[in-house]
Design a protein around this motif. Structure first.
Motif: not given
Length: 155
Positions: A3, A17-18, A20-22, A24-25, A101
């Protein structure tokens, strides 16, 4: 499953948002190499904040790209805190010809491994940690960063 509690300070970082996605991945890829379940608190901030944290907790009065603060077992499910400085991370990425990134994914994987007790103080520890980082990054389609430069994260 990892989490994420994401805190983004300053305007230098892109849309949350971007990010958070990065994140999490990156954590999912790291967890494939070193399984764990729990919460990672992630602070994306600036060089001044990382310099203060580095000074306060490590006695090093200089900015750095990433810092990790493992939680105590009694704090579970919190695995710990990771902080990343935009300025240092951006400069390092540019210096080594990587996108921010891709470099951020590397820093997050590196920080995650520190939260789980890995270190790079000895050549053997460094080799183990780097192998896990390389494999996690490969799962994300990111090239081996140690072929691109002679050092890893500046932690």
């Amino acid at each position: 499953m990892i989490d994420l509690a994401l805190i983004v300070e300053g305007e230098a970082w892109s849309a949350p948002g971007d990010l958070e996605t990065l994140a999490r991945r990156a954590f999912a890829a790291a967890a494939q190499q070193e399984p764990a379940e729990g919460l990672v608190s992630l602070l994306l901030t600036d060089d001044a904040e990382l310099q203060q944290l580095n000074r306060d907790f490590r006695g090093k009065d200089k900015p750095t790209d990433v810092l990790s603060f493992p939680a105590l077992p009694m704090d579970r499910p919190l695995l710990g805190d990771i902080a990343v400085a935009h300025g240092t991370a951006s400069r390092d990425a540019a210096l080594h010809g990587k996108t921010l990134d891709d470099h951020l994914a590397h820093l997050l994987i590196h920080g995650y491994l520190h939260l789980l007790g890995h270190d790079h103080e000895t050549p053997e520890e460094a080799a183990t940690m780097e192998t896990k980082e390389i494999q996690a990054l490969a799962a994300l389609g990111i090239a081996n960063p140690y072929l691109l430069c002679d050092t890893g994260p500046d932690e």
